[in-house]
Each structure stands twice: as structure tokens, then as C-alpha cells.
Design a protein around this motif. Structure first.
Motif, PDB file in Angstrom:
ATOM      1  N   SER A   8      20.704  -1.608  51.934  1.00 19.00           N
ATOM      2  CA  SER A   8      21.179  -0.448  52.693  1.00 19.00           C
ATOM      3  C   SER A   8      22.227   0.333  51.909  1.00 19.00           C
ATOM      4  N   GLN A   9      23.058  -0.362  51.162  1.00 22.98           N
ATOM      5  CA  GLN A   9      24.049   0.323  50.329  1.00 22.98           C
ATOM      6  C   GLN A   9      23.379   1.114  49.219  1.00 22.98           C
ATOM      7  N   LEU A  10      22.371   0.503  48.583  1.00 24.20           N
ATOM      8  CA  LEU A  10      21.653   1.199  47.528  1.00 24.20           C
ATOM      9  C   LEU A  10      20.940   2.429  48.063  1.00 24.20           C
ATOM     10  N   GLU A  11      20.313   2.302  49.241  1.00 21.08           N
ATOM     11  CA  GLU A  11      19.624   3.449  49.832  1.00 21.08           C
ATOM     12  C   GLU A  11      20.604   4.553  50.185  1.00 21.08           C
ATOM     13  N   ARG A  12      21.765   4.183  50.696  1.00 19.24           N
ATOM     14  CA  ARG A  12      22.779   5.180  51.035  1.00 19.24           C
ATOM     15  C   ARG A  12      23.240   5.933  49.795  1.00 19.24           C
ATOM     16  N   LEU A  13      23.506   5.231  48.725  1.00 17.82           N
ATOM     17  CA  LEU A  13      23.966   5.872  47.497  1.00 17.82           C
ATOM     18  C   LEU A  13      22.878   6.741  46.881  1.00 17.82           C
ATOM     19  N   LYS A  14      21.635   6.267  46.933  1.00 16.83           N
ATOM     20  CA  LYS A  14      20.523   7.059  46.403  1.00 16.83           C
ATOM     21  C   LYS A  14      20.326   8.322  47.228  1.00 16.83           C
ATOM     22  N   ALA A  15      20.459   8.216  48.561  1.00 18.23           N
ATOM     23  CA  ALA A  15      20.307   9.382  49.427  1.00 18.23           C
ATOM     24  C   ALA A  15      21.369  10.432  49.133  1.00 18.23           C
ATOM     25  N   LEU A  16      22.532   9.974  48.701  1.00 15.54           N
ATOM     26  CA  LEU A  16      23.615  10.895  48.352  1.00 15.54           C
ATOM     27  C   LEU A  16      23.501  11.434  46.926  1.00 15.54           C
ATOM     28  N   GLY A  17      22.467  10.996  46.212  1.00 11.71           N
ATOM     29  CA  GLY A  17      22.246  11.493  44.860  1.00 11.71           C
ATOM     30  C   GLY A  17      22.696  10.569  43.765  1.00 11.71           C
ATOM     31  N   GLY A  18      23.125   9.360  44.123  1.00 10.17           N
ATOM     32  CA  GLY A  18      23.567   8.411  43.109  1.00 10.17           C
ATOM     33  C   GLY A  18      22.401   7.783  42.384  1.00 10.17           C
ATOM     34  N   ASN A  19      22.631   7.303  41.188  1.00  2.61           N
ATOM     35  CA  ASN A  19      21.586   6.674  40.371  1.00  2.61           C
ATOM     36  C   ASN A  19      21.838   5.184  40.218  1.00  2.61           C
ATOM     37  N   ILE A  20      22.355   4.571  41.276  1.00  3.22           N
ATOM     38  CA  ILE A  20      22.646   3.146  41.254  1.00  3.22           C
ATOM     39  C   ILE A  20      21.364   2.360  41.490  1.00  3.22           C
ATOM     40  N   GLU A  21      21.091   1.388  40.656  1.00  3.43           N
ATOM     41  CA  GLU A  21      19.885   0.575  40.779  1.00  3.43           C
ATOM     42  C   GLU A  21      20.248  -0.868  41.131  1.00  3.43           C
ATOM     43  N   ALA A  22      19.249  -1.584  41.622  1.00  2.00           N
ATOM     44  CA  ALA A  22      19.440  -3.009  41.878  1.00  2.00           C
ATOM     45  C   ALA A  22      19.832  -3.710  40.584  1.00  2.00           C
ATOM     46  N   GLY A  23      20.662  -4.745  40.694  1.00  2.00           N
ATOM     47  CA  GLY A  23      21.135  -5.444  39.506  1.00  2.00           C
ATOM     48  C   GLY A  23      22.576  -5.114  39.168  1.00  2.00           C
ATOM     49  N   TYR A  24      23.141  -4.150  39.889  1.00  4.90           N
ATOM     50  CA  TYR A  24      24.550  -3.791  39.736  1.00  4.90           C
ATOM     51  C   TYR A  24      25.362  -4.899  40.404  1.00  4.90           C
ATOM     52  N   CYS A  25      26.026  -5.772  39.636  1.00  2.40           N
ATOM     53  CA  CYS A  25      26.587  -7.018  40.162  1.00  2.40           C
ATOM     54  C   CYS A  25      28.116  -7.028  40.202  1.00  2.40           C
ATOM     55  N   PHE A  26      28.651  -7.910  41.092  1.00  2.82           N
ATOM     56  CA  PHE A  26      30.094  -8.026  41.293  1.00  2.82           C
ATOM     57  C   PHE A  26      30.475  -9.501  41.372  1.00  2.82           C
ATOM     58  N   GLU A  27      31.758  -9.751  41.189  1.00  4.16           N
ATOM     59  CA  GLU A  27      32.262 -11.117  41.232  1.00  4.16           C
ATOM     60  C   GLU A  27      32.490 -11.598  42.652  1.00  4.16           C
ATOM     61  N   SER A  28      32.673 -10.656  43.588  1.00  2.94           N
ATOM     62  CA  SER A  28      32.951 -11.048  44.968  1.00  2.94           C
ATOM     63  C   SER A  28      32.445  -9.979  45.924  1.00  2.94           C
ATOM     64  N   THR A  29      32.304 -10.360  47.197  1.00  2.00           N
ATOM     65  CA  THR A  29      31.890  -9.401  48.224  1.00  2.00           C
ATOM     66  C   THR A  29      32.933  -8.302  48.374  1.00  2.00           C
ATOM     67  N   ALA A  30      34.206  -8.679  48.302  1.00  2.00           N
ATOM     68  CA  ALA A  30      35.277  -7.689  48.432  1.00  2.00           C
ATOM     69  C   ALA A  30      35.200  -6.653  47.313  1.00  2.00           C
ATOM     70  N   GLN A  31      34.905  -7.096  46.091  1.00  2.00           N
ATOM     71  CA  GLN A  31      34.777  -6.171  44.962  1.00  2.00           C
ATOM     72  C   GLN A  31      33.586  -5.233  45.185  1.00  2.00           C
ATOM     73  N   ARG A  32      32.474  -5.786  45.681  1.00  2.00           N
ATOM     74  CA  ARG A  32      31.298  -4.961  45.949  1.00  2.00           C
ATOM     75  C   ARG A  32      31.595  -3.898  46.996  1.00  2.00           C
ATOM     76  N   GLU A  33      32.256  -4.304  48.104  1.00  2.00           N
ATOM     77  CA  GLU A  33      32.547  -3.354  49.176  1.00  2.00           C
ATOM     78  C   GLU A  33      33.492  -2.253  48.702  1.00  2.00           C
ATOM     79  N   ALA A  34      34.458  -2.620  47.893  1.00  4.38           N
ATOM     80  CA  ALA A  34      35.397  -1.623  47.380  1.00  4.38           C
ATOM     81  C   ALA A  34      34.696  -0.627  46.458  1.00  4.38           C
ATOM     82  N   GLU A  35      33.803  -1.126  45.612  1.00  6.61           N
ATOM     83  CA  GLU A  35      33.081  -0.242  44.697  1.00  6.61           C
ATOM     84  C   GLU A  35      32.097   0.648  45.455  1.00  6.61           C
ATOM     85  N   PHE A  36      31.455   0.075  46.475  1.00  2.00           N
ATOM     86  CA  PHE A  36      30.543   0.894  47.289  1.00  2.00           C
ATOM     87  C   PHE A  36      31.292   2.040  47.947  1.00  2.00           C
ATOM     88  N   LYS A  37      32.425   1.752  48.539  1.00  5.92           N
ATOM     89  CA  LYS A  37      33.209   2.795  49.209  1.00  5.92           C
ATOM     90  C   LYS A  37      33.682   3.854  48.214  1.00  5.92           C
TER      91      LYS A  37
END
Length: 278
Positions: A8-37
Motif C-alpha cells: 500500500s505504501q508503494l502504491e501510494r508513492l507511485k500514485a503520487l509520481g514516485g519511482n520507488i520499487e519493491a526491494g527498498y529496504c530498512f533496518e526497522s519498521t520505524a525507519q521505514r515509516e519515517a522514510e515513507f512519510k
């Protein structure tokens, strides 16, 4: 363990015009949420900026502007624009060999048993050309820009409703047909500032052997030439060349977008920008 963006995060970013693909990895859930925001906020700000530029600038989406540019370029080269109906008869498709058993038949939007939304511009252009060839001296050059409809597989490069440019030149010297196809393709693509494309020979389900225009593995346009076996159904015997381009695909390539729906006729996007950005 590496943690990836959720679907859902990837779809949201793609819908907004982002070029983020699967495989974009993080060390923690908190790091992922911060980067998504962070990414979401940046893309939303960019979207609002682009919408404001449209509102305060020339106020016309790219799809409208490229149509105007192409009309000017083609009429300057002696082509006459025609405008024909969106609803066509079944017999017109049958003249294109698209009968009940044809591969394209299942992709047609039928209005009733004898009428459909046109899946291509060629049948109407054939009909108009047949009469013009009895009136005008050759070469006869015409083109149309208009909506076509097909039950295409849904994906980032296909649309059920798309905008076609189809041009045809009757009376082209037989020995100059391939060269003329490349010249006219260059005219269209130069007008829209598209470079580094290639020409490839392909086999079409309607026209047989064609010369296609391809960039980054994506078909931008397809050509044909005649005399052609299809001509007989229209009573035409002249030599010719013709080319069709999907305008949304041209814009998708030029603007380096990852989703053709952003550049199409839409109630979810405006000029490539997602409207649901809050």
C-alpha cells in the motif's frame, strides 16, 4: 532482517509520481515509516506545486497541448485534419478483417450488435480517403486525432480509452514508402521532443508486416503501407503509407512517467498529477 515498504505504501508513492520499487529496504519498521512519510510529503508538495503551475500558467494539460502542436506540424506539411464519428458500424470492422473470430474482436466495446466504439481510426480514414481520392489530386494527405477504445489488459502502459493520431499519405512513390514512414515518424516525434527511438519490423494482427517505432522496449507507433490487401474492401488501389501513434504513450515516454493513467483522460489525475493528495 531487512524490512521493505508495504504494498500500500508503494502504491501510494507511485500514485503520487514516485519511482520507488519493491526491494527498498530498512533496518526497522520505524525507519521505514519515517522514510515513507518523508517521501510522501515531498511528493505531495511537488504535486501541489505542479497543479498551481497549471492553474497560474497556460491552464491546459499536456495532452491538449501536444494535440495542438501536432495539428500545426502536420498541417504545415500539407496534411488535412479530419474529424469522424466515434461510433462505427460492424461492417467497417469486417472490412478491416475484424470479424467474430478475429483476435481483436473480444477487445471491442459493442454499443449494440451492429455498432461499436471505434478501436482504431483506420476504418473511418479509409472511408474518407476513398471519396477524397476521387476529388483531389495525389498526394492526398489526411490525419485524425481522436479517442479509440479497447478492452486492453490493465497495466501501466495500456488504457481502455486512448488518444490516437493516425495519418495517411496516398500517392507515395512505391520505392519511397519505407523512407517516407521514417520521415513522417521523425516529424511527429521531433514535434513532441522525443529522441533516441528505433524502428523495428513487426507483424500486426490487422496489417501484417509493419514498421514500428519503439523506445525503451515500448511501442510508440505502428505503420503500414500499400497497396495492401485491406484496400480492396474500400475500392482503393493507390500506393500509400500510414502511421498511428498513441499520444498518452508518447507523453509517458517524454515525461518519464511510470503510469500511463496519469497522462490520460481521467478524474483521478490532472496533467500527470494525482488529485487525491491529502
Amino acid at each position: 532482517m531487512k524490512i521493505e515498504m508495504t504494498s500500500s505504501q508503494l502504491e501510494r508513492l507511485k500514485a503520487l509520481g514516485g519511482n520507488i520499487e519493491a526491494g527498498y529496504c530498512f533496518e526497522s519498521t520505524a525507519q521505514r515509516e519515517a522514510e515513507f512519510k518523508r517521501l510522501e510529503k515531498a511528493l505531495v508538495l511537488e504535486a501541489k506545486k505542479n497543479l498551481n503551475t497549471l492553474r497560474t500558467g497556460d491552464r491546459r494539460p499536456m495532452l491538449c497541448k501536444v494535440q495542438e502542436q501536432l495539428v500545426e506540424a502536420l498541417t504545415s506539411e500539407g496534411f488535412v485534419q479530419v474529424v469522424t464519428p466515434t461510433i462505427i458500424s460492424k461492417k467497417f470492422l469486417e472490412r478491416m478483417t475484424i470479424d467474430d473470430d478475429h483476435a481483436l474482436h473480444t477487445q471491442v466495446f459493442w454499443v449494440d450488435k451492429n455498432k461499436c466504439l471505434r478501436p482504431m481510426l483506420a476504418p473511418n480514414l479509409y472511408s474518407v480517403s476513398k471519396d477524397l481520392l476521387n476529388i483531389w489530386e495525389k498526394p492526398v494527405r489526411i490525419f485524425e486525432i481522436g479517442s479509440c477504445f479497447r478492452k486492453e489488459s490493465q497495466g501501466k502502459s495500456h488504457l481502455n480509452e486512448f488518444t490516437m493520431l493516425n495519418l495517411v499519405e496516398w500517392g507515395t512513390a512505391i520505392g519511397n514508402r519505407d523512407n517516407r514512414i521514417r520521415e513522417l515518424s521523425d516529424l511527429v516525434l521531433k514535434t513532441l521532443r522525443i529522441e533516441d527511438y528505433e524502428f523495428e519490423e513487426e507483424d500486426s494482427v490487422v496489417y501484417g508486416n509493419t514498421i514500428d517505432v519503439v523506445k525503451n522496449g515500448l511501442e510508440l507507433g505502428s505503420s503500414s503501407k500499400g497497396s495492401h490487401p485491406l484496400d480492396a474492401a474500400w475500392g482503393i488501389t493507390d500506393s500509400w503509407v500510414g502511421i498511428g501513434f498513441g499520444l498518452e504513450r508518447l507523453l509517458m515516454i517524454r515525461e518519464q512517467k511510470n503510469n500511463i493513467h496519469a497522462l490520460a483522460k481521467s478524474i483521478a489525475y490532472l496533467d500527470g498529477v494525482r488529485l487525491n493528495i491529502k
